[in-house]
Scaffold this motif. Structure first.
Motif: not given
Lengths: 125, 185
Positions: A89-96, A106
């Motif tokens: 999962e490499a989307k910004k919202e995933n990291v957030m 992460y």
């Protein structure tokens, strides 16, 4: 880097991925490693034995990595354990979302041993 | 007499209409009940094959890594014996190349995570297939129930029956006829 005798729990539903992470950790000098196939299994292990570090995937059946992190952070006995999320999962919202849930760092798959080493150094600094 | 004639005509028209409905349903039920599970099974087989092959490759990589570590150990030992400069030079070169090989092996090992990434994509395809099956089910059921004043339980019964057929690997003509019979067609 953390001392090489720490006990690490690797959580991933893919057996190949668990093996890769275990091998990289071995190369970095860590040999006290246990595995779990999903968050539910991991949580049961964490409540039974003492672990110093958790490396978990995000997408897993039964209980995903995010739910595992939330469960760890809401448990008085476990909430201090550092958690590293290793996921596709490499989307910004995933990291957030993961950071909000309480992960300490992460990593996006595929990753190199250097990246794992660097993240572990940051977590245990 | 004229009334009877009209009734018969109406009956014939209804029977023809129903025959059309039957033909329309038979095709998608038969085709999809065969194709969807087959495709899902093929994808699952690919996932199993990928996992097995990945483990085989990792076993081989581990064996090479083990040998490289042994070479490293032996070269270190030979170097510790203070060999003559020309031999030392060669040993240093072997040591360096061997270290490069060990690093390459580890890099290859980490690339094996392609299996995990591919597996996740295939899982998505399986989910899409499941959704297609659901949509198809709705289309078939709405076609069967169109124009009929069926109760909710009856519609749900038909849905369950079609779904049951779609779950199977194959569906025989007999099954289709039986299903249609259950729908009163």
């Amino acid at each position: 880097m953390p001392p090489t005798d720490i006990k690490i729990l690797v959580v991933d539903d893919m057996s190949t991925m668990r093996r890769i992470i275990r091998t990289i950790l071995n190369q970095l000098g860590y040999s006290n490693i246990e595995e779990a196939e999903n968050g539910k299994q991991a949580l049961a292990k964490l409540k039974k034995e003492k672990f110093d570090f958790v490396v978990t995937d995000w997408n897993m059946p039964e209980m995903d990595g995010l739910s595992l992190v939330k469960a760890i952070r809401s448990d008085q006995e476990l909430k201090h354990i550092p958690v590293l999320m290793v996921t596709a999962e490499a989307k910004k919202e995933n990291v957030m979302e993961a950071l909000k849930a309480g992960v300490n760092n992460y990593i996006v798959k595929p990753f190199t041993p250097e990246v794992l080493k660097e993240k572990m150094e940051k977590i245990f600094k | 007499m004229k009334d009877l004639e009209e009734i018969i005509k109406e009956l014939i028209t209804n029977v023809r209409e129903l025959e059309g409905v039957i033909e329309n349903i038979k095709k998608p039920v038969s085709e999809s009940s065969q194709l969807l599970p087959e495709t899902a099974k093929n994808i699952e087989d690919v996932m199993v094959f990928l996992e097995q092959t990945s483990h085989t490759i990792m076993n081989l990589l581990e064996k090479i890594n083990e040998n490289s570590n042994k070479i490293q150990e032996d070269v270190e030992f030979l170097l510790s014996l203070n060999p003559v400069s020309k031999v030392k030079e060669r040993l240093e070169s072997i040591k360096q190349k061997n270290e490069e090989n060990i690093n390459t092996l580890l890099e290859l090992y980490t690339h094996m995570s392609f299996h995990d990434l591919a597996g996740q994509q295939l899982k998505t395809v399986l989910e899409v297939l499941e959704k297609i099956k659901g949509a198809l089910l709705d289309i078939i059921v709405s076609q069967v129930t169109a124009g009929k004043n069926l109760k909710e339980e009856e519609v749900s019964g038909i849905k369950g029956k079609v779904s049951e057929l779609l779950e199977r690997d194959r569906i025989s003509q007999e099954d289709v006829d039986k299903l249609l019979e259950e729908f009163g067609l």
